[in-house]
Design a protein around this motif. Sequence first.
Motif, PDB file in Angstrom:
ATOM      1  N   VAL A   1       0.853  -1.184   0.000  1.00  0.00           N
ATOM      2  CA  VAL A   1       0.000   0.000   0.000  1.00  0.00           C
ATOM      3  C   VAL A   1       0.889   1.234   0.000  1.00  0.00           C
ATOM      4  N   VAL A   2       0.299   2.367  -0.359  1.00  0.00           N
ATOM      5  CA  VAL A   2       1.017   3.638  -0.329  1.00  0.00           C
ATOM      6  C   VAL A   2       0.329   4.539   0.692  1.00  0.00           C
ATOM      7  N   VAL A   3       1.115   5.087   1.606  1.00  0.00           N
ATOM      8  CA  VAL A   3       0.601   5.978   2.650  1.00  0.00           C
ATOM      9  C   VAL A   3       0.945   7.413   2.273  1.00  0.00           C
ATOM     10  N   ARG A   4      -0.044   8.273   2.321  1.00  0.00           N
ATOM     11  CA  ARG A   4       0.125   9.671   1.918  1.00  0.00           C
ATOM     12  C   ARG A   4       1.281  10.329   2.666  1.00  0.00           C
ATOM     13  N   GLN A   5       1.358  10.119   3.976  1.00  0.00           N
ATOM     14  CA  GLN A   5       2.501  10.592   4.759  1.00  0.00           C
ATOM     15  C   GLN A   5       2.587   9.803   6.057  1.00  0.00           C
ATOM     16  N   LEU A   6       3.790   9.364   6.387  1.00  0.00           N
ATOM     17  CA  LEU A   6       3.993   8.666   7.647  1.00  0.00           C
ATOM     18  C   LEU A   6       4.015   9.684   8.786  1.00  0.00           C
ATOM     19  N   PRO A   7       3.486   9.314   9.949  1.00  0.00           N
ATOM     20  CA  PRO A   7       3.477  10.256  11.079  1.00  0.00           C
ATOM     21  C   PRO A   7       4.872  10.438  11.664  1.00  0.00           C
ATOM     22  N   ASP A   8       5.001  11.443  12.487  1.00  0.00           N
ATOM     23  CA  ASP A   8       6.275  11.725  13.149  1.00  0.00           C
ATOM     24  C   ASP A   8       6.377  10.834  14.381  1.00  0.00           C
ATOM     25  N   ALA A   9       6.899   9.631  14.204  1.00  0.00           N
ATOM     26  CA  ALA A   9       7.000   8.644  15.279  1.00  0.00           C
ATOM     27  C   ALA A   9       8.272   7.825  15.099  1.00  0.00           C
ATOM     28  N   LYS A  10       8.609   7.062  16.120  1.00  0.00           N
ATOM     29  CA  LYS A  10       9.794   6.207  16.055  1.00  0.00           C
ATOM     30  C   LYS A  10       9.470   4.854  15.445  1.00  0.00           C
ATOM     31  N   GLU A  11       8.245   4.386  15.646  1.00  0.00           N
ATOM     32  CA  GLU A  11       7.825   3.112  15.077  1.00  0.00           C
ATOM     33  C   GLU A  11       6.317   3.085  14.928  1.00  0.00           C
ATOM     34  N   LEU A  12       5.839   2.236  14.023  1.00  0.00           N
ATOM     35  CA  LEU A  12       4.410   2.114  13.749  1.00  0.00           C
ATOM     36  C   LEU A  12       4.010   0.648  13.823  1.00  0.00           C
ATOM     37  N   ALA A  13       2.982   0.359  14.601  1.00  0.00           N
ATOM     38  CA  ALA A  13       2.489  -1.012  14.746  1.00  0.00           C
ATOM     39  C   ALA A  13       1.175  -1.152  13.977  1.00  0.00           C
ATOM     40  N   PHE A  14       1.094  -2.173  13.133  1.00  0.00           N
ATOM     41  CA  PHE A  14      -0.087  -2.418  12.316  1.00  0.00           C
ATOM     42  C   PHE A  14      -0.754  -3.720  12.782  1.00  0.00           C
ATOM     43  N   LYS A  15      -1.725  -3.598  13.684  1.00  0.00           N
ATOM     44  CA  LYS A  15      -2.434  -4.781  14.163  1.00  0.00           C
ATOM     45  C   LYS A  15      -3.115  -5.479  12.984  1.00  0.00           C
ATOM     46  N   THR A  16      -2.923  -6.789  12.897  1.00  0.00           N
ATOM     47  CA  THR A  16      -3.383  -7.526  11.717  1.00  0.00           C
ATOM     48  C   THR A  16      -4.161  -8.774  12.101  1.00  0.00           C
ATOM     49  N   LEU A  17      -5.306  -8.961  11.440  1.00  0.00           N
ATOM     50  CA  LEU A  17      -6.096 -10.188  11.563  1.00  0.00           C
ATOM     51  C   LEU A  17      -5.997 -10.926  10.239  1.00  0.00           C
ATOM     52  N   GLN A  18      -5.493 -12.146  10.299  1.00  0.00           N
ATOM     53  CA  GLN A  18      -5.232 -12.952   9.115  1.00  0.00           C
ATOM     54  C   GLN A  18      -6.227 -14.109   9.069  1.00  0.00           C
ATOM     55  N   THR A  19      -7.117 -14.093   8.079  1.00  0.00           N
ATOM     56  CA  THR A  19      -8.189 -15.090   8.008  1.00  0.00           C
ATOM     57  C   THR A  19      -7.916 -16.103   6.899  1.00  0.00           C
ATOM     58  N   TYR A  20      -8.262 -17.366   7.187  1.00  0.00           N
ATOM     59  CA  TYR A  20      -8.093 -18.448   6.224  1.00  0.00           C
ATOM     60  C   TYR A  20      -9.448 -18.848   5.628  1.00  0.00           C
TER      61      TYR A  20
ATOM     62  N   ALA B   1       2.189  -7.777  16.684  1.00  0.00           N
ATOM     63  CA  ALA B   1       1.771  -7.026  15.511  1.00  0.00           C
ATOM     64  C   ALA B   1       3.003  -6.631  14.707  1.00  0.00           C
ATOM     65  N   PRO B   2       2.888  -6.566  13.392  1.00  0.00           N
ATOM     66  CA  PRO B   2       4.038  -6.125  12.593  1.00  0.00           C
ATOM     67  C   PRO B   2       4.372  -4.671  12.909  1.00  0.00           C
ATOM     68  N   VAL B   3       5.650  -4.390  13.083  1.00  0.00           N
ATOM     69  CA  VAL B   3       6.098  -3.055  13.473  1.00  0.00           C
ATOM     70  C   VAL B   3       7.101  -2.530  12.456  1.00  0.00           C
ATOM     71  N   LEU B   4       6.893  -1.285  12.041  1.00  0.00           N
ATOM     72  CA  LEU B   4       7.814  -0.630  11.116  1.00  0.00           C
ATOM     73  C   LEU B   4       8.582   0.441  11.884  1.00  0.00           C
ATOM     74  N   GLU B   5       9.897   0.272  11.989  1.00  0.00           N
ATOM     75  CA  GLU B   5      10.728   1.264  12.666  1.00  0.00           C
ATOM     76  C   GLU B   5      11.076   2.388  11.695  1.00  0.00           C
ATOM     77  N   LEU B   6      10.974   3.621  12.185  1.00  0.00           N
ATOM     78  CA  LEU B   6      11.185   4.788  11.338  1.00  0.00           C
ATOM     79  C   LEU B   6      12.449   5.538  11.725  1.00  0.00           C
ATOM     80  N   LYS B   7      13.132   6.049  10.712  1.00  0.00           N
ATOM     81  CA  LYS B   7      14.253   6.950  10.952  1.00  0.00           C
ATOM     82  C   LYS B   7      13.694   8.329  11.292  1.00  0.00           C
ATOM     83  N   ALA B   8      14.536   9.159  11.883  1.00  0.00           N
ATOM     84  CA  ALA B   8      14.104  10.511  12.226  1.00  0.00           C
ATOM     85  C   ALA B   8      13.732  11.278  10.969  1.00  0.00           C
ATOM     86  N   ALA B   9      12.821  12.219  11.113  1.00  0.00           N
ATOM     87  CA  ALA B   9      12.358  13.004   9.976  1.00  0.00           C
ATOM     88  C   ALA B   9      13.505  13.783   9.344  1.00  0.00           C
TER      89      ALA B   9
END
Length: 240
Positions: A110-129, A157-165
């Motif tokens: 996916v493409v995100v318009r802009q990432l927030p000013d944070a150190k990391e982002l957690a994306f809670k995910t439900l995976q259905t079979y 949850a999958p976590v994306l670590e972000l570099k400083a702005a």
Amino acid sequence: MSRITRRLTVAVAAAATAVLCTAVPAAAHVEVESDDAQALARNAELTFTAESESATAGISQIRVVLPDGIAPSDVTYEDGPEGWKFSATDDGYTVKGAALKVGADAEYSVVVRQLPDAKELAFKTLQTYGDGKVDRWIELDESGDDDGHGHAEGNPAPVLELKAAAPGATPVGPSPSVSESASATPTAEETDASPTPQAADAEQDDDGGLSAGAWIAVAVVLVVAVAVVFAVRRRNGARQ
């Protein structure tokens, strides 16, 4: 000694196999990565990989709860399994379609318009079979807290670590909405525009400051006045 050695070897092999079999399901998880993993990065492409841990059914749906700072309207679908569709939800989005082959991982981006000013982002995910089984990758830390639905420790949850702005990076404004696209108050041009058909009709009805009803009332008064004058003259004539 050789018999004892063989027995020990078999026992060790059996124990190792049992440990590996037990560890396989725990090894499955959801990952997120991005080459644009930097705070306040614009049009950042995120790639998710949901690993399959079912031996009987394929993955058919991925539901994600977005972290603070990312609205569903800020996310657009880039790519994913053939035939799968993307749809926004109140708190995130869903990507789903025909169940994949058993054992196949689900990868999409996916493409995100802009990432927030944070150190990391957690994306809670439900995976259905395809058989209805759901893997809940929603844990935010290693405390093993139970979410009340039988979810146990070890499902992060999958976590994306972000570099400083980057220097000079600033937040963009909110995504435009339908309500914001229309003017809440008339503009100067709208005020100076010619009147609407309804307004023109109202002006015609208000000719000379009197409505049609008012003119009828005036006519009735005049008729009555003339009748009174005529009656008075006849009475005076009869007396003479």
